[in-house]
Design a protein around this motif. Structure first.
Motif, PDB file in Angstrom:
ATOM      1  N   GLN A 390      70.113 -96.296 -26.243  1.00 15.85           N
ATOM      2  CA  GLN A 390      71.059 -96.302 -27.347  1.00 15.85           C
ATOM      3  C   GLN A 390      72.423 -95.746 -26.973  1.00 15.85           C
ATOM      4  O   GLN A 390      73.359 -95.822 -27.754  1.00 15.85           O
ATOM      5  N   ARG A 391      72.505 -95.182 -25.762  1.00 20.99           N
ATOM      6  CA  ARG A 391      73.821 -94.686 -25.349  1.00 20.99           C
ATOM      7  C   ARG A 391      74.737 -95.873 -25.072  1.00 20.99           C
ATOM      8  O   ARG A 391      74.347 -96.871 -24.469  1.00 20.99           O
ATOM      9  N   SER A 392      75.969 -95.744 -25.498  1.00 17.95           N
ATOM     10  CA  SER A 392      76.941 -96.808 -25.282  1.00 17.95           C
ATOM     11  C   SER A 392      77.377 -96.807 -23.814  1.00 17.95           C
ATOM     12  O   SER A 392      77.104 -95.860 -23.057  1.00 17.95           O
ATOM     13  N   VAL A 393      78.077 -97.857 -23.434  1.00 17.65           N
ATOM     14  CA  VAL A 393      78.611 -97.931 -22.076  1.00 17.65           C
ATOM     15  C   VAL A 393      79.482 -96.713 -21.791  1.00 17.65           C
ATOM     16  O   VAL A 393      79.470 -96.169 -20.690  1.00 17.65           O
ATOM     17  N   ALA A 394      80.210 -96.271 -22.792  1.00 11.58           N
ATOM     18  CA  ALA A 394      81.111 -95.126 -22.607  1.00 11.58           C
ATOM     19  C   ALA A 394      80.351 -93.829 -22.362  1.00 11.58           C
ATOM     20  O   ALA A 394      80.874 -92.895 -21.777  1.00 11.58           O
TER      21      ALA A 394
END
Lengths: 521, 125
Positions: A390-394
């Motif tokens: 669920q972590r974004s690319v950022a």
């Protein structure tokens, strides 16, 4: 400038100005907005396709590096180098408040160095040599020299800190595995650790890891140029689309074409046509598909870094070195002991299953019992625990990026082997940053982690430049986004950030004045 | 190939563009492999920028040090700008143990490196 993939930073440099790149990517980078493909470029049917094809090549490097386990294998070496280089600089501070960089000037005779720095130079050269064998063009050092751990032990005799034992042990574990096979069976008669392969009826060459990687990326580019292109009558090419054969990059391609008697010369493969022959059609797409499948199978190394940081790895030189993997697979096919890659691989209801079964048979040939299980493990973890992806690319860590790559491959293997997954990808998988022609950086990051990502993605390279003058010009040429008057402050920031990362109880210097001065030329 | 042949090649190649010289270098496996194998730290990026003009500007000093045996930067530069192209090429061939098929590529590389060394001297860098 031309495009490039940096395996150390997992970044791509594009030969486009910032505004051109922003427009081509369909984003609004200044507003922090990314297009449908994030940092990646989609095909350009109207206008100049050349830049898209260049990007396709570099993206193929990035995608294959992240989805095959190569980034995890590199992580073992990269983490070890980070600790090695950090300790060299740290120990320099034990008698002084300011250290002159580079610590070892360019062209210094190693015999003129202190005993401590002589050991540092030797240890770094040995790790460099192993890095070149596994990821580059190879080295003149013999396998015995590359795996002689007394060199590293002499270094740690001067620089040891028990806190880094897990990272050191991990590297030593890799070296132990590489030493398992009988060197005589795997290396050239002069003890060159690269395998020797025939490239035509009268010539053999040493097969490098880089040529395997290039064979894959060139094949993706050729498919995009000639076979799967989206063109209109307004498509133009600003550069010649027929690639020049740069000799040392082409060894893997020449070997596969020759050894498996694929009906194409190198020139015909690179131009995707049978020029000069009495044929009206171009080179069969199947020849390119074969190259893609073989080189991808060669790059799938059995290494996985788990979410808790522990690394699982197995095998030996035969299965951990992509050049040795390719030779073993090709020779098995030539001997009739292994089937050729699936025909018409992109069609059929069970295309993914057929491909995975064939890849498994390749893994068996090279003695790789773990590789596909690692994919299965990550994919299963993702399916059962949504928080993992669920972590974004950022916000992604390097482990997150590798896991996304593994899960993406396992979910859509045909897309990732034959198309580098440019338009696929259930889980976010982007280069860490893209550098444009005028040295602007486009980097997904949050306000909290932006500076840390900037520094940590470059830490190994910048610490190398801090220590070794031979790397100084090269490094600043590569990191052109760092202006000359900001080099020393950036080196200081990298050093302190690394200190806080590696020594969680460290107290960074305050009110100290400059940590580094520039050594006179 | 004897000294006269190398001299003749050197005369011809000094008139070539950087692009033509680079083509001659990268087209020869033996030379490029020998250099990169001797300097594994060179090939850190995947991309076709090895042996281009930028690469020559970054690495001329390292390679001239290799082939001259000198290790003091000022002496390396002096040697680089005062040596003949055929002299540099002969040193390249000898240092890296190159076969006859690599001679013309060695001469092309000698011109590229000499140009890089001279331009740095002119710029006062």
């Amino acid at each position: 400038m031309r495009g490039a993939f940096d395996p150390q930073a997992l970044s791509i440099t594009v030969d486009l100005g910032f505004d051109q790149y922003d427009s081509a990517a369909g984003g609004n980078f200044r507003a922090g907005q990314f297009g449908l493909l994030g940092l990646n470029l989609a095909d350009i049917p109207i206008g100049d396709r050349t830049k898209f094809l260049e990007y396709r090549h570099e993206h193929a490097h990035f995608s294959s590096f992240v989805t095959t386990g190569l980034s995890d294998l590199q992580g073992i070496i990269s983490d070890y180098l980070l600790v090695l280089l950090y300790r060299v600089v740290r120990v320099e501070f034990q008698d002084v408040r300011t250290v002159a960089v580079p610590v070892i000037p360019e062209l210094t005779d190693p015999a003129a160095l202190s005993r401590r720095l002589t050991c540092a130079h030797s240890a770094w050269m040995q790790v460099n040599g192993l890095r070149a064998l596994l990821f580059g063009f190879g080295t003149r050092a013999s396998l015995r020299e590359l795996l002689d751990m007394s060199v590293q032990e002499q270094f740690w005799g001067h620089y040891r800190d028990d806190r880094f034992d897990p990272i050191i042990d991990r590297y030593y574990g890799l070296v132990d595995l590489l030493a398992v096979d009988d060197p005589k069976a795997l290396t050239a008669p002069d003890d060159d650790p690269r395998p020797v392969v025939p490239v035509n009826a009268g010539m053999s060459r040493t097969l490098s890891a880089r040529s395997v990687m290039e064979a894959y990326a060139v094949s993706v580019e050729l498919m995009a140029t000639h076979a799967v292109s989206m063109t209109t009558d307004q498509t133009i090419y600003s550069s010649d689309i027929v690639r020049k054969p740069i000799a040392m990059y082409m060894t893997a391609i020449e070997y596969v074409l020759h050894r498996l008697a694929l009906d194409a010369t190198l020139d015909e493969f690179l131009s995707f046509s049978y020029h000069g022959r009495d044929r009206s059609e171009g080179m069969p797409v199947g020849t390119c598909h074969t190259m893609l499948a073989l080189t991808y199978a060669a790059m799938q190394v059995p290494v996985l870094q788990k979410q808790d940081g522990h690394v699982i790895l197995g095998g030996s030189l035969r299965s951990l070195s992509m050049s040795h993997r390719l030779r073993a697979i090709v020779e098995a096919i030539a001997a009739g002991e292994l089937a050729s890659p699936p025909e018409d691989p992109k069609n059929g209801t069970e295309r993914d299953l057929r491909l995975v079964e064939w890849l498994l048979s390749c893994h068996e040939v090279v003695g790789d019992q773990l590789g596909m299980q690692m994919y299965q493990y990550v994919y299963g973890q993702y399916r059962s625990d949504a928080t993992l992806h669920q972590r974004s690319v950022a916000e992604q860590s390097l482990i997150d990026l590798s896991w996304a790559g593994r899960a993406n491959f396992f979910g859509e293997p045909v897309e990732y082997v034959y198309d580098a997954g440019l338009y696929a990808g259930q889980y976010p998988m982007q280069p860490r940053f893209v550098r444009t022609k005028e040295s602007k950086i486009v980097m997904p990051a949050t306000d909290q982690n932006r500076r840390y990502r900037f520094l940590s993605d470059r830490a190994v390279s910048l610490l190398e430049a801090s220590v070794f003058g031979s790397q100084w010009s090269y490094t600043w040429g590569k990191f052109s986004e760092i202006p000359a008057d900001n080099r020393l402050p950036t080196l200081e920031d990298v050093y302190v950030t690394t200190m806080l990362t590696l020594e969680r109880d460290a107290v960074p210097p305050r009110d100290h004045g400059p940590l580094f001065t520039l050594r006179p030329a | 190939m004897d000294v006269q042949d190398i001299d003749a090649l050197a005369d011809d190649y000094e008139g070539l563009s950087d692009s033509e010289l680079i083509d001659a270098v990268v087209g020869n496996y033996e030379l490029t492999d020998a250099i990169v194998s001797s300097h594994p730290n060179m090939a850190q990026d995947a991309g076709f920028d090895l042996f281009d003009a930028q690469w020559a500007h970054r690495y001329w000093r390292t390679l001239m040090s290799d082939v001259s045996g000198l290790q003091v930067p000022d002496k390396v530069q002096s040697w680089a700008v005062s040596s003949t192209i055929s002299g540099i090429a002969t040193s390249i061939i000898s240092t890296y143990g190159l076969p006859a098929v690599a001679v013309s590529a060695a001469v092309a590389l000698a011109v590229l490196l000499a140009r890089a060394a001279r331009s740095e001297g002119t710029a006062g860098a």
